[in-house]
Design an enzyme around this catalytic site. Sequence first.
Site, PDB file in Angstrom:
ATOM      1  N   ARG A  49      30.756  -7.890 -12.029  1.00 19.90           N
ATOM      2  CA  ARG A  49      30.737  -6.843 -11.016  1.00 19.90           C
ATOM      3  C   ARG A  49      31.142  -5.481 -11.557  1.00 19.90           C
ATOM      4  O   ARG A  49      30.482  -4.473 -11.292  1.00 19.90           O
ATOM      5  CB  ARG A  49      31.670  -7.201  -9.843  1.00 19.90           C
ATOM      6  CG  ARG A  49      31.076  -8.139  -8.841  1.00 19.90           C
ATOM      7  CD  ARG A  49      32.145  -8.985  -8.213  1.00 19.90           C
ATOM      8  NE  ARG A  49      32.659  -9.903  -9.215  1.00 19.90           N
ATOM      9  CZ  ARG A  49      32.116 -11.084  -9.475  1.00 19.90           C
ATOM     10  NH1 ARG A  49      31.109 -11.513  -8.779  1.00 19.90           N
ATOM     11  NH2 ARG A  49      32.604 -11.851 -10.439  1.00 19.90           N
ATOM     12  N   THR A  50      32.243  -5.427 -12.280  1.00 21.28           N
ATOM     13  CA  THR A  50      32.771  -4.118 -12.657  1.00 21.28           C
ATOM     14  C   THR A  50      31.811  -3.398 -13.594  1.00 21.28           C
ATOM     15  O   THR A  50      31.446  -2.237 -13.372  1.00 21.28           O
ATOM     16  CB  THR A  50      34.159  -4.277 -13.312  1.00 21.28           C
ATOM     17  OG1 THR A  50      35.000  -4.993 -12.405  1.00 21.28           O
ATOM     18  CG2 THR A  50      34.774  -2.921 -13.609  1.00 21.28           C
TER      19      THR A  50
ATOM     20  N   LYS B 196      35.749  -6.642 -36.971  1.00 21.48           N
ATOM     21  CA  LYS B 196      36.016  -6.355 -38.384  1.00 21.48           C
ATOM     22  C   LYS B 196      37.420  -5.816 -38.586  1.00 21.48           C
ATOM     23  O   LYS B 196      37.783  -5.395 -39.672  1.00 21.48           O
ATOM     24  CB  LYS B 196      35.016  -5.308 -38.886  1.00 21.48           C
ATOM     25  CG  LYS B 196      33.561  -5.700 -38.745  1.00 21.48           C
ATOM     26  CD  LYS B 196      32.709  -4.559 -39.268  1.00 21.48           C
ATOM     27  CE  LYS B 196      31.230  -4.781 -38.996  1.00 21.48           C
ATOM     28  NZ  LYS B 196      30.436  -3.590 -39.344  1.00 21.48           N
TER      29      LYS B 196
ATOM     30  N   ARG C 292      37.378  -1.821 -20.461  1.00 22.10           N
ATOM     31  CA  ARG C 292      38.129  -3.023 -20.073  1.00 22.10           C
ATOM     32  C   ARG C 292      38.662  -3.660 -21.342  1.00 22.10           C
ATOM     33  O   ARG C 292      37.905  -3.900 -22.292  1.00 22.10           O
ATOM     34  CB  ARG C 292      37.265  -4.015 -19.306  1.00 22.10           C
ATOM     35  CG  ARG C 292      37.971  -5.356 -19.099  1.00 22.10           C
ATOM     36  CD  ARG C 292      37.255  -6.270 -18.174  1.00 22.10           C
ATOM     37  NE  ARG C 292      37.350  -5.801 -16.795  1.00 22.10           N
ATOM     38  CZ  ARG C 292      36.942  -6.502 -15.740  1.00 22.10           C
ATOM     39  NH1 ARG C 292      36.415  -7.707 -15.908  1.00 22.10           N
ATOM     40  NH2 ARG C 292      37.057  -6.022 -14.513  1.00 22.10           N
TER      41      ARG C 292
ATOM     42  N   HIS D  27      43.891  -2.359 -12.234  1.00 14.51           N
ATOM     43  CA  HIS D  27      42.438  -2.309 -12.068  1.00 14.51           C
ATOM     44  C   HIS D  27      42.171  -1.270 -10.959  1.00 14.51           C
ATOM     45  O   HIS D  27      41.807  -1.619  -9.837  1.00 14.51           O
ATOM     46  CB  HIS D  27      41.923  -3.687 -11.690  1.00 14.51           C
ATOM     47  CG  HIS D  27      40.442  -3.884 -11.844  1.00 14.51           C
ATOM     48  ND1 HIS D  27      39.547  -2.827 -11.997  1.00 14.51           N
ATOM     49  CD2 HIS D  27      39.688  -5.017 -11.851  1.00 14.51           C
ATOM     50  CE1 HIS D  27      38.324  -3.324 -12.085  1.00 14.51           C
ATOM     51  NE2 HIS D  27      38.382  -4.641 -12.015  1.00 14.51           N
TER      52      HIS D  27
HETATM   53  C1  NCD Z   1      38.894  -9.066 -11.306  1.00 11.40           C
HETATM   54  C2  NCD Z   1      39.420  -8.629 -12.663  1.00 11.40           C
HETATM   55  O1  NCD Z   1      38.669  -8.537 -13.634  1.00 11.40           O
HETATM   56  O2  NCD Z   1      40.622  -8.371 -12.702  1.00 11.40           O
HETATM   57  N1  NCD Z   1      37.489  -9.102 -11.233  1.00 11.40           N
HETATM   58  C3  NCD Z   1      36.794  -7.968 -10.928  1.00 11.40           C
HETATM   59  O3  NCD Z   1      36.883  -6.981 -11.607  1.00 11.40           O
HETATM   60  N2  NCD Z   1      36.051  -7.964  -9.823  1.00 11.40           N
HETATM   61  C4  NCD Z   1      39.520 -10.302 -10.800  1.00 11.40           C
HETATM   62  C5  NCD Z   1      39.510 -11.523 -11.666  1.00 11.40           C
HETATM   63  O4  NCD Z   1      38.964 -11.551 -12.759  1.00 11.40           O
HETATM   64  O5  NCD Z   1      40.070 -12.506 -11.206  1.00 11.40           O
END
Ligand code: NCD
Length: 324
Positions: free
Chosen positions: A71-72, A101, A122, A150
């Site tokens: 999703r993100t 590396k 991320r 997040h």
């Molecule tokens: C979440 C995350 O990555 O923290 N997912 C997301 O971004 N929608 C929640 C999760 O991974 O449980």
Amino acid sequence: MYRACIADDSEGGAVLGWKAGGHVLSVRQFDSASLKEIFAVSDRCFVPPSGPSRLAEGRLMAAIFYEPSTRTRLSFEAAMLRLGGGVISTENAAQMSSAAKGESLRDTMRIVAGYADLIVLRHHDQGSAQLAAEVADVPVLNAGDGPGEHPTQALLDAYTIQRWRGGLDGLHTVFMGDSLYGRTIHSLCLLLRLFPGQHYTFVAPPNAQPPRALLQELVAGGVRLTVTSDLVAAVRSADVLYVTRVQRERFADPSEYERAARCYRVGPEVLEALPPTGIILHPLPRVNELPEEVDTDPRAAYFQQARLGVPIRMALLGRALGVL
Ligand code: NCD
């Protein structure tokens, strides 16, 4: 369908509470006024399509993901493309970038900043987005820094609640699941405290309780807190049931994960106790804590929640690029 219809209307950007061209690292950057502005800009991305937006034409977003994501990453990419910009990305940066590396995150961020107009990152380390922001000379948007925060997820969570209920004041939110490592819980509870009259109930496995420092900060900020193991009792007065999975990847000992993962589940007795006006959110992905039978419940809002990631991220990208 989304369209960036904001091009002709400059009023949205001028009053946002955080800096145009700035980083998005933590929900601590926002106040209630800036949140309302982000929501207002996001609202204007829901106009029926009439051709692609050119707001971000010629601009590039780099999506650098060291941890899995559906999703993100995809909603960030969709948002950038819908603004008319371009995307470069590594979806498996830990294995497929020069990190494999031995390159440091600092070096990678310095290099990517030379290729793109902003970076969506991320990474598995808490504080990684902050570190990236220190070395990159373009805006960095934190798409999850390990068990830290997040912030863009919390914005879309709050946006969902706002759209569903019409406001964010005086909510009772039950946070179910991994409150220790769950970065979406950390960010959302820090964000909602900007609004008066918040009551949070944490229903977490014994080995995934919320960090003490977080609880202290919430209490100091005037939030009413309950910590309990009685999920059914907790949801009886809930406005929002925020369900999360136990974060398997953060547990060093697999048996500890198994122990935590077995604790809570949204079963029929939970649905029966939740008021008709309550809503069920989940940042997804789900594992066993939220059975598919819940999907047809009129209070299940998590698929809409995931969709709202696009307009929220359009607003954030547009603002970071200085085009909204
Ligand atoms: C979440 C995350 O990555 O923290 N997912 C997301 O971004 N929608 C929640 C999760 O991974 O449980």
